[in-house]
Design an enzyme around this catalytic site. Structure first.
Site, short mmCIF file in Angstrom:
data_model
loop_
_atom_site.label_atom_id
_atom_site.label_comp_id
_atom_site.label_asym_id
_atom_site.label_seq_id
_atom_site.Cartn_x
_atom_site.Cartn_y
_atom_site.Cartn_z
N SER A 40 4.17 -3.25 -3.93
CA SER A 40 4.92 -2.10 -4.43
C SER A 40 4.08 -0.85 -4.17
O SER A 40 3.55 -0.23 -5.07
CB SER A 40 5.21 -2.25 -5.92
N HIS A 153 6.91 -8.37 -7.56
CA HIS A 153 5.85 -9.38 -7.56
C HIS A 153 6.37 -10.77 -7.93
O HIS A 153 5.59 -11.71 -8.08
CB HIS A 153 4.74 -9.01 -8.54
N GLU A 162 5.06 -5.39 -14.64
CA GLU A 162 3.94 -6.06 -15.31
C GLU A 162 4.00 -5.90 -16.83
O GLU A 162 4.17 -4.79 -17.33
CB GLU A 162 2.61 -5.47 -14.81
N GLU A 203 0.59 -12.02 -9.19
CA GLU A 203 -0.64 -11.73 -9.91
C GLU A 203 -0.96 -12.77 -10.96
O GLU A 203 -1.79 -12.56 -11.84
CB GLU A 203 -0.57 -10.32 -10.51
N ASP A 240 3.25 -2.04 -16.71
CA ASP A 240 3.39 -1.26 -15.48
C ASP A 240 4.86 -1.34 -15.11
O ASP A 240 5.35 -2.40 -14.69
CB ASP A 240 2.51 -1.82 -14.36
N GLU A 281 2.27 2.45 -17.29
CA GLU A 281 1.97 2.93 -15.94
C GLU A 281 3.26 3.19 -15.17
O GLU A 281 4.24 2.45 -15.32
CB GLU A 281 1.14 1.84 -15.24
N ASP A 308 -0.02 5.58 -10.95
CA ASP A 308 -0.47 4.71 -9.85
C ASP A 308 0.18 5.19 -8.55
O ASP A 308 -0.44 5.95 -7.79
CB ASP A 308 -0.11 3.25 -10.18
N LYS A 333 -7.27 2.53 -6.98
CA LYS A 333 -7.23 1.43 -6.01
C LYS A 333 -7.91 1.91 -4.73
O LYS A 333 -7.43 2.85 -4.09
CB LYS A 333 -5.79 1.06 -5.69
N HIS A 361 -6.99 -4.03 -9.00
CA HIS A 361 -6.75 -4.91 -7.84
C HIS A 361 -5.43 -4.49 -7.16
O HIS A 361 -4.79 -3.53 -7.59
CB HIS A 361 -6.63 -6.36 -8.33
N LYS A 384 -7.74 -3.63 -14.31
CA LYS A 384 -6.47 -4.35 -14.20
C LYS A 384 -6.64 -5.34 -13.06
O LYS A 384 -6.75 -4.94 -11.90
CB LYS A 384 -5.36 -3.35 -13.91
P1 PGA Z 1 0.73 -3.52 -5.77
O1 PGA Z 1 0.92 -3.66 -7.34
O2 PGA Z 1 -0.63 -3.93 -5.43
O3 PGA Z 1 1.81 -4.43 -5.23
O4 PGA Z 1 1.01 -2.07 -5.46
C1 PGA Z 1 -0.05 -3.29 -8.28
C2 PGA Z 1 0.41 -2.13 -9.12
O5 PGA Z 1 1.51 -1.59 -8.93
O6 PGA Z 1 -0.33 -1.69 -10.00
ZN ZN Z 2 1.21 -0.03 -10.56
#
Ligand code: PGA
Ligand code: ZN
Length: 424
Positions: A40, A153, A162, A203, A240, A281, A308, A333, A361, A384
């Site tokens: 995503s 996911h 999430e 995840e 999230d 998030e 994010d 990230k 991650h 996270k």
């Molecule tokens: P992604 O998801 O690594 O698929 O972007 C993680 C997140 O959205 O925090």
């Molecule tokens: Zn996110």
């Protein structure tokens, strides 16, 4: 100095190709790094270079990025001092010359950047967190553990991506991890009892079909209580939303209904009143800045609001957010921006402006544990890194156990010094 660089194509946790880089120094010390990959992804992330050759890995191969490392990056970095991380990262950014690293590939640049840092740390016989963070690195993070997976996911009907627990009442990281694992298994029993057992998502969180997004929160509360913990006091909740994924023509489409942003914000405020949620998030879509502002006005004093896809670890996007008073925290990230130096710069911009940082991650991961060291290095206080199964997630938790043990008396669990989200 850098004597050799070697890159190869390996597989990530979803079975898709990704990059691994080895940087070898003249002393014989070396560093190895592997690059993660999102599903995503935000549209403003640095560019992940893929081959688009449909004869290999359905086009997802990364041989072009490997070639870029061999032919374009390596010749420029040979002989350079591995301790000059900033200069090395800037050399690669300059060779690339695009604004989103689309020429060399952010995956190519990041792999080299991290392998250089790891080799340099080895050369000094220092653990990575100490090399990056210096003497002040001693805060153990609150793990944000993703126990129910939805969105992009998992193959279920849950819209929000999430549903996490945060063991804020624990005494140490080690204890927080144990609480999390116990709740994970308790949730497994709760789901089994209701015939909702369904395997796990990307995840490692369970991925059942549910009647609503809210039901996921009820299940978490039941699992926490069944495991013998107090929701809110000992273990809080976080989500999230990843709302990019269900934003359609200006509306938020979840629970089979279309909602305006204002309705959605009201709905989230209601959830925050009903459940011990301390962090949300990507509540709104990445370009919905005005509604992000409204959301921050109504919830920003109560809970942690993390950007994010909104900020993509990018200083420019974060600066815009700070100016507009949007969100109060940033997800970090490494591969969203594509180098260690820029990641550290974004983290310090956030800290200077009292934005919390959460080191994260990606949904596609490897056995690389750099983020466990990074979160301690910068005293972020929050990580996270998924659920309590799947070794690509557990590897980070296990690395943190080792770091906590190594720090001994000087380790401090983040909530003990007020780091992390406000707890009511
Ligand atoms: P992604 O998801 O690594 O698929 O972007 C993680 C997140 O959205 O925090
Ligand atoms: Zn996110």
């Amino acid at each position: 100095s850098i004597k050799n660089i070697h890159a190869r194509e390996i597989l990530d946790s979803r079975g898709f190709p990704t990059i691994e880089v080895e940087v070898i120094l003249a002393t014989g010390n070396f560093g190895i790094a592997q690059v993660p990959s999102g599903a995503s992804t935000g549209s403003y992330e640095a560019h992940e270079l893929r081959d688009n050759d449909i004869n290999r890995y359905n086009g997802k191969g990364v041989l072009k990025a490997v070639t870029n490392i061999r032919e374009k990056i390596t010749p420029c970095l040979l002989g350079m001092n591995a301790f000059e991380q900033k200069i090395i990262d800037n050399v690669m950014i300059e060779i690339d010359s695009s604004s989103n690293k689309e020429v060399l590939g952010a995956n190519a640049i990041l792999g080299v950047s991290l392998a250089v840092a790891k080799a340099a740390a080895k050369d000094l016989s220092l653990p990575l967190y100490r090399y990056i963070g210096g003497l002040s690195a001693n805060v153990m993070p609150i793990p944000m553990m993703n126990l129910i997976n939805g969105g992009s996911h998992a193959y279920n009907n849950v819209d929000f991506q999430e549903f996490m627990i945060m063991p804020i009442g624990a005494e140490s990281f080690k204890e927080a991890l144990r609480w999390g694992a116990e709740v994970f298994h308790s949730l497994g029993k709760v789901l089994k009892k209701r015939n909702l057992m369904s395997g796990v998502g990307d995840e490692g969180g369970y991925a059942p079909n549910l009647n609503s997004n809210k039901e996921a929160l009820d299940l978490l509360i039941e699992a926490i209580e069944t495991a013998g913990y107090k929701p809110g006091k000992e273990i809080s909740l976080a989500m999230d939303i990843a709302s990019n994924e269900f934003y359609k023509c200006g509306e938020y489409v979840y629970d089979n209904t279309s909602h305006s942003a204002k309705e959605f914000i009201d709905y989230l405020s209601k959830l925050v009143g009903q459940y011990p949620i301390i962090s949300i998030e990507d509540s709104l879509q990445e370009e919905d800045w005005d509604n992000w502002q409204l959301c921050t006005e109504s919830l920003g004093n109560l809970i942690q609001l993390v950007g994010d896809d909104l900020f993509v670890t990018n200083q420019e996007r974060l600066r815009k957010g700070i100016k507009k008073k949007v969100a109060n925290s940033i997800l970090i990230k490494l591969n969203q921006i594509g180098s260690l130096t820029e990641t550290l710069d974004t983290i310090s911009l956030a800290s200077r402006n009292q934005y919390n940082t959460v080191i994260s991650h990606r949904s596609g991961e490897t056995e690389d544990t750099t983020i466990a060291d990074l979160v301690v290095a910068v005293n972020s206080g929050q990580i996270k890194t998924g659920s309590l199964c799947r070794t690509e997630r557990i590897a980070k938790y296990n690395r943190l156990l080792r770091i906590e043990e190594e720090l001994g008396q000087s380790a401090i669990y983040a909530p003990k010094i007020g780091l992390g989200p406000k707890v009511p």
